[in-house]
Design a protein around this motif. Structure first.
Motif, PDB file in Angstrom:
ATOM      1  N   LEU A 205       4.866   7.333  12.099  1.00 16.00           N
ATOM      2  CA  LEU A 205       5.529   8.557  11.630  1.00 16.00           C
ATOM      3  C   LEU A 205       6.885   8.256  10.993  1.00 16.00           C
ATOM      4  CD1 LEU A 205       4.776  11.147  14.477  1.00 16.00           C
ATOM      5  CD2 LEU A 205       3.913  11.175  12.135  1.00 16.00           C
ATOM      6  N   SER A 206       7.582   7.267  11.531  1.00 17.18           N
ATOM      7  CA  SER A 206       8.911   6.953  10.995  1.00 17.18           C
ATOM      8  C   SER A 206       8.852   6.368   9.589  1.00 17.18           C
ATOM      9  CB  SER A 206       9.630   5.977  11.933  1.00 17.18           C
ATOM     10  OG  SER A 206       9.018   4.696  11.888  1.00 17.18           O
ATOM     11  N   ARG A 207       7.678   5.871   9.203  1.00 23.13           N
ATOM     12  CA  ARG A 207       7.531   5.246   7.891  1.00 23.13           C
ATOM     13  C   ARG A 207       6.846   6.160   6.878  1.00 23.13           C
ATOM     14  NH1 ARG A 207       7.692   1.696  11.865  1.00 23.13           N
ATOM     15  NH2 ARG A 207       8.516  -0.410  11.536  1.00 23.13           N
ATOM     16  N   CYS A 208       6.475   7.339   7.327  1.00 25.99           N
ATOM     17  CA  CYS A 208       5.747   8.263   6.446  1.00 25.99           C
ATOM     18  C   CYS A 208       6.399   9.635   6.458  1.00 25.99           C
ATOM     19  CB  CYS A 208       4.286   8.406   6.896  1.00 25.99           C
ATOM     20  SG  CYS A 208       3.332   6.882   6.853  1.00 25.99           S
ATOM     21  N   ARG A 209       6.305  10.314   5.355  1.00 24.13           N
ATOM     22  CA  ARG A 209       6.741  11.702   5.262  1.00 24.13           C
ATOM     23  C   ARG A 209       5.554  12.598   5.619  1.00 24.13           C
ATOM     24  NH1 ARG A 209      10.087  14.537   1.484  1.00 24.13           N
ATOM     25  NH2 ARG A 209      10.216  16.699   2.198  1.00 24.13           N
ATOM     26  N   VAL A 210       5.760  13.569   6.495  1.00 19.67           N
ATOM     27  CA  VAL A 210       4.688  14.488   6.878  1.00 19.67           C
ATOM     28  C   VAL A 210       4.740  15.718   5.977  1.00 19.67           C
ATOM     29  CG1 VAL A 210       3.737  15.959   8.701  1.00 19.67           C
ATOM     30  CG2 VAL A 210       4.678  13.710   9.277  1.00 19.67           C
ATOM     31  N   HIS A 211       3.627  16.002   5.309  1.00 23.50           N
ATOM     32  CA  HIS A 211       3.510  17.195   4.481  1.00 23.50           C
ATOM     33  C   HIS A 211       2.473  18.127   5.114  1.00 23.50           C
ATOM     34  CE1 HIS A 211       6.029  15.699   1.279  1.00 23.50           C
ATOM     35  NE2 HIS A 211       5.318  14.580   1.213  1.00 23.50           N
ATOM     36  N   VAL A 212       2.874  19.353   5.344  1.00 23.89           N
ATOM     37  CA  VAL A 212       1.982  20.334   5.961  1.00 23.89           C
ATOM     38  C   VAL A 212       1.244  21.098   4.871  1.00 23.89           C
ATOM     39  CG1 VAL A 212       1.816  22.325   7.500  1.00 23.89           C
ATOM     40  CG2 VAL A 212       3.541  20.564   7.929  1.00 23.89           C
ATOM     41  N   MET A 213      -0.076  21.052   4.922  1.00 23.78           N
ATOM     42  CA  MET A 213      -0.913  21.782   3.962  1.00 23.78           C
ATOM     43  C   MET A 213      -1.547  22.974   4.671  1.00 23.78           C
ATOM     44  SD  MET A 213      -2.622  18.575   1.876  1.00 23.78           S
ATOM     45  CE  MET A 213      -3.145  19.597   0.489  1.00 23.78           C
ATOM     46  N   GLU A 214      -1.677  24.064   3.942  1.00 20.88           N
ATOM     47  CA  GLU A 214      -2.135  25.317   4.540  1.00 20.88           C
ATOM     48  C   GLU A 214      -3.575  25.622   4.155  1.00 20.88           C
ATOM     49  OE1 GLU A 214       0.686  27.706   2.585  1.00 20.88           O
ATOM     50  OE2 GLU A 214       2.336  27.257   3.973  1.00 20.88           O
TER      51      GLU A 214
ATOM     52  N   ILE B  25       0.847  -1.198   0.000  1.00 19.78           N
ATOM     53  CA  ILE B  25       0.000   0.000   0.000  1.00 19.78           C
ATOM     54  C   ILE B  25       0.880   1.245   0.000  1.00 19.78           C
ATOM     55  CG2 ILE B  25      -1.947  -1.075   1.206  1.00 19.78           C
ATOM     56  CD1 ILE B  25      -1.002   0.436   3.753  1.00 19.78           C
ATOM     57  N   LEU B  26       0.380   2.282  -0.641  1.00 19.08           N
ATOM     58  CA  LEU B  26       0.917   3.629  -0.470  1.00 19.08           C
ATOM     59  C   LEU B  26      -0.023   4.295   0.531  1.00 19.08           C
ATOM     60  CD1 LEU B  26       1.763   4.611  -4.137  1.00 19.08           C
ATOM     61  CD2 LEU B  26       3.388   4.378  -2.251  1.00 19.08           C
ATOM     62  N   PHE B  27       0.451   4.451   1.735  1.00 24.98           N
ATOM     63  CA  PHE B  27      -0.394   4.939   2.822  1.00 24.98           C
ATOM     64  C   PHE B  27      -0.445   6.466   2.775  1.00 24.98           C
ATOM     65  CE2 PHE B  27      -0.973   6.519   7.130  1.00 24.98           C
ATOM     66  CZ  PHE B  27      -2.061   5.774   7.578  1.00 24.98           C
ATOM     67  N   VAL B  28      -1.670   7.006   2.758  1.00 29.17           N
ATOM     68  CA  VAL B  28      -1.858   8.462   2.823  1.00 29.17           C
ATOM     69  C   VAL B  28      -2.837   8.740   3.960  1.00 29.17           C
ATOM     70  CG1 VAL B  28      -2.547  10.551   1.611  1.00 29.17           C
ATOM     71  CG2 VAL B  28      -1.482   8.681   0.343  1.00 29.17           C
ATOM     72  N   GLY B  29      -2.323   9.255   5.047  1.00 35.39           N
ATOM     73  CA  GLY B  29      -3.163   9.595   6.188  1.00 35.39           C
ATOM     74  C   GLY B  29      -3.457  11.081   6.202  1.00 35.39           C
ATOM     75  N   ALA B  30      -4.702  11.431   6.438  1.00 37.18           N
ATOM     76  CA  ALA B  30      -5.099  12.841   6.505  1.00 37.18           C
ATOM     77  C   ALA B  30      -5.482  13.180   7.932  1.00 37.18           C
ATOM     78  CB  ALA B  30      -6.265  13.118   5.562  1.00 37.18           C
ATOM     79  N   THR B  31      -4.992  14.305   8.419  1.00 34.67           N
ATOM     80  CA  THR B  31      -5.303  14.712   9.788  1.00 34.67           C
ATOM     81  C   THR B  31      -5.342  16.235   9.898  1.00 34.67           C
ATOM     82  OG1 THR B  31      -4.584  14.610  12.105  1.00 34.67           O
ATOM     83  CG2 THR B  31      -2.853  14.582  10.435  1.00 34.67           C
ATOM     84  N   THR B  32      -6.223  16.700  10.756  1.00 36.14           N
ATOM     85  CA  THR B  32      -6.269  18.127  11.074  1.00 36.14           C
ATOM     86  C   THR B  32      -5.497  18.411  12.355  1.00 36.14           C
ATOM     87  OG1 THR B  32      -8.352  17.793  12.269  1.00 36.14           O
ATOM     88  CG2 THR B  32      -8.515  18.450   9.957  1.00 36.14           C
TER      89      THR B  32
END
Length: 450
Positions: free
Chosen positions: A162-171, A143-150
């Motif tokens: 978190l260690s397995r995913c890159r965190v991208h900050v959206m504005e 899987i390509l995991f894409v987690g969305a969070t506010t």
């Protein structure tokens, strides 16, 4: 099965027959990266993420941002450009059995040579065990995991994920960018409102974009409602229409989430910086968002003791009185008492000397353990206690010259004298500093050497 081009129109929209039942915001969901509004920093031409998406070589990631900023859309586009299957689950609606089913399907698909983009909305609502369920599948690449969070991933997601995913900050999307999306919807004959003959001026469009409060989906929903009401106005979105559509709009605020703590931090730091205007703004923002005024009263009282302290002892009294006034009057009348308190706390002299002194005293208590009280400071109500030396040598300060017995210590013998409280040159502490500096100097000069 034939593979589609990474640049062909993605299959993100159901058959045209169902379009009438789908909201405008869903119909206008971007089909290409260039259709996304906002996120210039993250998706600018040549940026690392954009190059990865366009090449189809994407990685598992966490998308952290406010509602309506494009997290779901970006996940859909990731699947399109990577020529992968898109599956979505919501942490609000799904449990571990649902997760296992989706992961099993992804595993079978992977064995057949096709990857799955698994989009997990509100991922922060999954507990640790549920989050851990994704780990082996992310590592295996099924899987390509894409987690969305506010919410802040640092607090809400476990370190293994978190260690397995890159965190991208959206504005949050700017009002100007939302206006672009609204204009596009008005002109689009296929998916938007282009065939409805609507008339709307730029000022009205700007009002809708501003009311969206950074949420593109919300802006399109407001436009759709306005378009429906415009039927009574012969196709024109008038000022009267906007009054109806925007009457009950609310600002983004999460009483228990990241925005809540960001805003109370902004209020506290504006008070500390002696900026009553900024402090009043953040106070009004929190009230507008539905924050409990009693919570604000408690935090303001803390500011009075922590950041103002003895520079202006009236601040603490005023805080308690404002709190009491609110409890007697309630909202909205009592809000003004708290607003006046905000202005006063931000405007008056500041000192954290008492706060620092108390923390230093607590540290010494921890480090020095249970020290004996010096004999001269002990009470001696009995004959035996007097024979043991209790209260021996104690000097009654009121009988001493100047009202202070400077020859005796108030600390345990093993510790010696300590200085915790260091008044600042502001407010009432100016006078306290002058007095204490003199007393400490005289006490030190009388202390036996060695």
């Amino acid at each position: 099965m034939a593979r589609r081009s990474a640049r062909s129109t993605p299959d993100l929209i159901p058959a045209a027959g169902s379009d009438a039942l789908r909201p405008l915001a869903e119909r206008m969901r971007p089909r290409e990266l260039d259709e996304m509004v906002g996120q210039r920093r993250l998706l600018a031409q040549g940026s690392a993420l954009r190059r990865a998406v366009e090449s189809g070589h994407v990685h598992s990631m966490i998308l952290w941002g406010p509602p309506g900023c494009g997290k779901t859309t970006l996940a859909l586009l990731l699947a399109h450009y990577a020529d992968a299957e898109f599956r979505a689950i919501s942490a609000v609606l799904s449990g571990l059995p649902d997760v296992r089913v989706v992961l099993a399907e992804a595993g079978e698909r992977f064995a057949q040579g096709r990857r799955t983009v698994l989009f997990v909305d509100e991922v922060h609502r999954f507990n640790k065990a549920q989050q851990d369920a994704f780990l082996p599948h992310i590592e295996r690449g099924s899987i390509l995991f894409v987690g969305a969070t506010t919410e802040n991933p640092s607090f809400e997601l476990n370190s293994a994920l978190l260690s397995r995913c890159r965190v991208h900050v959206m504005e949050a999307v700017s009002a100007q960018d939302i206006a672009v999306a609204l204009e596009r919807a008005l002109q689009d004959d296929e998916r938007g409102l282009g065939g409805h003959g609507l008339r709307v001026n730029a000022e009205a469009l700007a009002q809708i974009a501003g009311a969206a409060d950074g949420d593109v989906r919300r802006g399109l929903t407001l436009l759709e409602i306005a378009a429906e009401l415009a039927g009574d106005e012969r196709g024109e979105i008038t000022e009267a229409t906007l009054v109806q559509v925007l009457a009950d709009r609310t600002r983004r605020f999460d009483k228990g989430g990241e925005q809540f703590y960001d805003q109370i931090s902004a209020l506290h730091k504006s008070v500390r910086s002696s900026n009553p205007d900024a402090a009043l703004y953040w106070f009004a923002r929190m009230l507008d968002g539905g924050c409990d005024p009693i919570y604000l009263a408690r935090r303001l009282t803390r500011m009075a003791t922590e950041d103002i302290g003895l520079a202006d002892p009236r601040a603490q009294t005023m805080a308690v009185e404002a709190w009491d006034t609110y409890e007697r009057l309630g909202s909205p009348e009592g809000d003004l008492a708290l607003a006046q308190l905000v202005i006063y706390l931000a405007s008056t002299a500041k000192s954290n000397a008492a706060y620092v002194a108390f923390n230093e005293a607590k540290r010494d208590v921890r480090e020095h353990g249970t020290q004996e009280v010096p004999l001269h400071l002990r009470n001696a109500p009995t004959k035996l206690m007097k024979q043991l030396g209790y209260a021996k040598g104690y000097q009654y300060d009121h009988d001493a010259e100047g009202g202070v017995a400077l020859d005796q210590t108030g600390f345990p013998d093993a510790m010696g004298e300590r200085v915790y409280y260091r008044p600042v040159d502001r407010g009432l502490e100016i006078k306290l500093k002058d007095k204490l500096d003199r007393l400490r100097s005289e006490r030190k000069s009388r202390r036996p050497k060695g």
